[in-house]
Write an enzyme that holds these catalytic residues in place. Structure first.
Site, PDB file in Angstrom:
ATOM      1  N   GLY A  40       0.870  -1.177   0.000  1.00 59.27           N
ATOM      2  CA  GLY A  40       0.000   0.000   0.000  1.00 59.27           C
ATOM      3  C   GLY A  40       0.898   1.214   0.000  1.00 59.27           C
ATOM      4  O   GLY A  40       1.549   1.486   0.995  1.00 59.27           O
ATOM      5  N   HIS A  41       0.977   1.884  -1.125  1.00 58.64           N
ATOM      6  CA  HIS A  41       1.887   3.028  -1.266  1.00 58.64           C
ATOM      7  C   HIS A  41       1.051   4.292  -1.448  1.00 58.64           C
ATOM      8  O   HIS A  41       0.276   4.397  -2.396  1.00 58.64           O
ATOM      9  CB  HIS A  41       2.836   2.810  -2.453  1.00 58.64           C
ATOM     10  CG  HIS A  41       3.714   1.597  -2.286  1.00 58.64           C
ATOM     11  ND1 HIS A  41       4.589   1.165  -3.231  1.00 58.64           N
ATOM     12  CD2 HIS A  41       3.856   0.731  -1.247  1.00 58.64           C
ATOM     13  CE1 HIS A  41       5.225   0.080  -2.801  1.00 58.64           C
ATOM     14  NE2 HIS A  41       4.781  -0.205  -1.598  1.00 58.64           N
TER      15      HIS A  41
ATOM     16  N   GLN B  59       7.080  -3.813   0.494  1.00 63.26           N
ATOM     17  CA  GLN B  59       7.424  -4.346   1.823  1.00 63.26           C
ATOM     18  C   GLN B  59       8.779  -3.781   2.279  1.00 63.26           C
ATOM     19  O   GLN B  59       9.114  -2.668   1.939  1.00 63.26           O
ATOM     20  CB  GLN B  59       7.407  -5.888   1.829  1.00 63.26           C
ATOM     21  CG  GLN B  59       6.008  -6.482   1.711  1.00 63.26           C
ATOM     22  CD  GLN B  59       5.484  -6.565   0.297  1.00 63.26           C
ATOM     23  OE1 GLN B  59       6.135  -7.082  -0.591  1.00 63.26           O
ATOM     24  NE2 GLN B  59       4.299  -6.055   0.049  1.00 63.26           N
TER      25      GLN B  59
HETATM   26  P1  GDP Z   1       5.097   2.692   1.733  1.00 61.73           P
HETATM   27  O1  GDP Z   1       4.309   1.426   1.845  1.00 61.73           O
HETATM   28  O2  GDP Z   1       6.525   2.512   2.086  1.00 61.73           O
HETATM   29  O3  GDP Z   1       4.915   3.389   0.414  1.00 61.73           O
HETATM   30  O4  GDP Z   1       4.504   3.673   2.843  1.00 61.73           O
HETATM   31  P2  GDP Z   1       2.940   3.950   3.124  1.00 61.73           P
HETATM   32  O5  GDP Z   1       2.426   4.836   2.043  1.00 61.73           O
HETATM   33  O6  GDP Z   1       2.217   2.696   3.398  1.00 61.73           O
HETATM   34  O7  GDP Z   1       3.027   4.695   4.517  1.00 61.73           O
HETATM   35  C1  GDP Z   1       3.700   5.901   4.670  1.00 61.73           C
HETATM   36  C2  GDP Z   1       2.690   6.974   5.115  1.00 61.73           C
HETATM   37  O8  GDP Z   1       3.402   8.113   5.575  1.00 61.73           O
HETATM   38  C3  GDP Z   1       1.823   7.491   3.975  1.00 61.73           C
HETATM   39  O9  GDP Z   1       0.561   7.832   4.482  1.00 61.73           O
HETATM   40  C4  GDP Z   1       2.554   8.737   3.484  1.00 61.73           C
HETATM   41  O10 GDP Z   1       1.695   9.709   2.916  1.00 61.73           O
HETATM   42  C5  GDP Z   1       3.145   9.252   4.763  1.00 61.73           C
HETATM   43  N1  GDP Z   1       4.456   9.923   4.624  1.00 61.73           N
HETATM   44  C6  GDP Z   1       5.466   9.666   3.764  1.00 61.73           C
HETATM   45  N2  GDP Z   1       6.530  10.459   4.027  1.00 61.73           N
HETATM   46  C7  GDP Z   1       6.179  11.227   5.091  1.00 61.73           C
HETATM   47  C8  GDP Z   1       6.852  12.233   5.856  1.00 61.73           C
HETATM   48  O11 GDP Z   1       8.006  12.562   5.616  1.00 61.73           O
HETATM   49  N3  GDP Z   1       6.152  12.791   6.887  1.00 61.73           N
HETATM   50  C9  GDP Z   1       4.881  12.425   7.205  1.00 61.73           C
HETATM   51  N4  GDP Z   1       4.284  13.013   8.235  1.00 61.73           N
HETATM   52  N5  GDP Z   1       4.215  11.480   6.508  1.00 61.73           N
HETATM   53  C10 GDP Z   1       4.854  10.893   5.474  1.00 61.73           C
HETATM   54  P1  IMO Z   2       4.295  -1.899   1.737  1.00 63.15           P
HETATM   55  O1  IMO Z   2       4.780  -2.119   0.339  1.00 63.15           O
HETATM   56  C1  IMO Z   2       3.787  -3.446   5.786  1.00 63.15           C
HETATM   57  C2  IMO Z   2       3.238  -7.759   6.216  1.00 63.15           C
HETATM   58  C3  IMO Z   2       1.899  -8.228   6.742  1.00 63.15           C
HETATM   59  C4  IMO Z   2       2.329  -9.491   7.471  1.00 63.15           C
HETATM   60  C5  IMO Z   2       3.415 -10.051   6.564  1.00 63.15           C
HETATM   61  C6  IMO Z   2       2.948 -11.123   5.586  1.00 63.15           C
HETATM   62  O2  IMO Z   2       3.091  -1.042   1.840  1.00 63.15           O
HETATM   63  O3  IMO Z   2       5.415  -1.484   2.627  1.00 63.15           O
HETATM   64  P2  IMO Z   2       1.531 -11.056   3.345  1.00 63.15           P
HETATM   65  O4  IMO Z   2       0.135 -10.584   3.091  1.00 63.15           O
HETATM   66  O5  IMO Z   2       2.560 -10.358   2.528  1.00 63.15           O
HETATM   67  O6  IMO Z   2       1.667 -12.550   3.271  1.00 63.15           O
HETATM   68  O7  IMO Z   2       1.806 -10.668   4.895  1.00 63.15           O
HETATM   69  O8  IMO Z   2       3.916  -8.947   5.823  1.00 63.15           O
HETATM   70  N1  IMO Z   2       3.169  -6.882   5.025  1.00 63.15           N
HETATM   71  C7  IMO Z   2       3.374  -5.559   5.061  1.00 63.15           C
HETATM   72  N2  IMO Z   2       3.597  -4.727   6.101  1.00 63.15           N
HETATM   73  N3  IMO Z   2       3.798  -2.952   4.538  1.00 63.15           N
HETATM   74  C8  IMO Z   2       3.621  -3.783   3.482  1.00 63.15           C
HETATM   75  O9  IMO Z   2       3.784  -3.371   2.193  1.00 63.15           O
HETATM   76  C9  IMO Z   2       3.343  -5.139   3.715  1.00 63.15           C
HETATM   77  N4  IMO Z   2       3.092  -6.197   2.928  1.00 63.15           N
HETATM   78  C10 IMO Z   2       3.014  -7.256   3.737  1.00 63.15           C
HETATM   79  O10 IMO Z   2       1.337  -7.277   7.620  1.00 63.15           O
HETATM   80  O11 IMO Z   2       2.926  -9.153   8.696  1.00 63.15           O
HETATM   81 MG    MG Z   3       2.582   0.700   2.749  1.00 63.52          MG
END
Ligand code: GDP
Ligand code: IMO
Ligand code: MG
Length: 430
Positions: free
Chosen positions: A40-41, A224
């Protein structure tokens, strides 16, 4: 100019999407090379929020080629939904802007069901997966019984392939008391969804080879994090793919020298979703405060993320394993206003010091973090775009992290917004 691979250095959700989106301004091609819609990005562009799971984060910025590599497992139904959702937000997605590896394996509806059945039966030992069928789909891939994107081109030949796959799955399902899958009905479903994937399907290794020869810049987007890697992570509490930078080559169909610079994304503290060891976890008010300030709720499942202090010992280990050249330190602004900050520099096990996290599951659950305390800052780092905008204590915190992890900081991120980044070194410059 170097091609860049981006990987997460912790347990995911480090802010890879934001940084990939930011870097994609300098790239021509953006490639996902592992994982699936467990990712989830989140991107924020002028206040507008884009949530990507399967599509590369480069898709939001027009004029780039996005590629879903062979190392990704693709749920065709989730893909179709995501494409429609993003198109609804004004993102252009067509066979010019998106290519899908024809040799990528599919996640089918019963994979998600099996994932959830197993988790439901595992009790306290559950992994806490996203329930998206990632593990079962990768198992079928290495079990040599998966259905791949290219198979959708020959619908009449699906029968024997599905029979082989379902012989395995229906036996498993019987053990769980679940209804057998009907091969004809599944073939019909696949014929119905094929049109959503096939226009994008191609030998992406060739597209990437041509891009390389034409001097285009390629950005590899990991999902991940290294601590969730199936080999190097906190096994068995991991995902089912290799998340390290080395996978960029195998999961896209390019040589290892195609990656010239590896950038690891690290959050300025630590989070984890799902079960498994987490030495610096804070189950107190401080952990609560980090979660609230950082909005630490999963993009995919909405689960609350566990929070804790920055673990320099673990990140140092991740960076070595993945061969990292520099890091992007994200969410520094979340630490604004803390009187004191702690950073884990190593562990103790039965009174003995440890400079790394050993592989044994029981040991990982027992190590005690050793902390170094640092003063926090009262000023704000939120939205800072230059080093000079940071309070002195924040600069010291970043510099100390750099020393402890033995790796330079190339970028610092100070808010969810696309442009709120401090650039110290351009990864594409190598
Ligand atoms: P990813 O899975 O590594 O792409 O990260 P996610 O999108 O799942 O989670 C990161 C969250 O932090 C998202 O809601 C971003 O919008 C937010 N985010 C990213 N960089 C920053 C930052 O520098 N500061 C804050 N406050 N939020 C951030
Ligand atoms: P992004 O790309 C955080 C975690 C799950 C679980 C383990 C195995 O957004 O960083 P799975 O469904 O892959 O078999 O789950 O990995 N997990 C993540 N945790 N960010 C993710 O992706 C994840 N994708 C899987 O929560 O612990
Ligand atoms: Mg994520």
């Amino acid at each position: 100019m170097a091609n860049v691979a981006v990987v997460g250095a912790q347990w995911g959700d480090e802010g890879k999407g934001k940084i990939v989106d930011w870097l994609s301004a300098r790239a021509d091609v953006v490639v996902r090379f592992q994982g699936g819609h467990n990712a989830g990005h989140t991107l924020v562009v002028d206040g507008k929020v884009y949530k990507l799971s399967l599509l590369p984060s480069g898709i939001v910025r027009g004029g780039k080629v996005s590629v879903i590599g062979n190392g990704v497992v693709i749920d065709p139904f989730a893909f179709k939904d995501e494409v429609e959702r993003l198109r609804g937000q004004g993102v252009r997605i067509d066979p010019v802007s998106l290519a899908i590896a024809e040799n990528a394996c599919l996640i089918l509806p019963f994979h998600g069901e099996l994932d959830r059945l197993r988790e439901g039966a595992a009790g306290a030992g559950k992994i806490g997966t996203t329930g998206r069928g990632i593990g079962p789909a990768y198992e079928d891939k290495v079990g040599r019984r998966a259905i791949r994107v290219a198979d959708l081109r020959s619908p009449d030949a699906l029968g024997p392939k599905l029979d082989r796959l379902l012989t395995h799955h229906n036996a498993l399902r019987a053990g769980f008391g679940a209804k057998a899958i009907d091969a004809d009905a599944l073939a019909e479903e696949l014929r119905g969804i094929a049109g959503a994937l096939l226009p994008y399907a191609q030998p992406v290794w060739r597209l990437l080879d041509e891009a390389r020869k034409a001097g285009k810049r390629i950005l590899y987007e990991g999902a991940q994090g290294v601590l969730l890697d199936v080999d190097h992570g906190t096994y068995p509490f991991v995902t089912s793919s290799n998340t390290v930078a080395g996978q960029a080559a195998a999961g896209a169909g390019v040589g290892p020298s195609s990656v010239g610079y590896t950038l690891a994304i690290c959050k300025a503290y630590t989070t984890r979703v799902g079960s498994g060891p987490f030495p610096t976890e804070l189950e107190d008010e401080t952990g609560q405060r980090l979660g609230e300030r950082g909005h630490e709720f999963g993009t995919v499942t909405g689960r609350k993320r566990r929070c804790g202090w920055f673990d320099a010992a673990l990140v140092r280990q991740s960076l070595k394993i993945s061969g990292v050249d520099g890091i992007a330190l994200t969410k520094l602004d979340v630490l604004d206003g803390f009187d004191t900050l702690k950073v884990c520099t190593g562990y103790e096990l039965d009174g003995e010091p440890l400079d790394h996290l050993p592989s044994g599951e029981e040991i990982q659950a027992r190590v005690q973090p050793v902390y170094e305390e640092m003063p926090g800052w009262s000023g704000s780092t939120a939205g800072a775009r230059s080093w000079a905008d940071l309070p002195a204590e924040a600069v010291k915190y970043v510099r100390r992290i750099e020393e402890l992890i033995d790796c330079p900081v190339a970028l610092v991120s100070t808010s969810p917004e696309r442009e709120d980044v401090i650039l110290m070194r351009d990864p594409f410059a190598g």
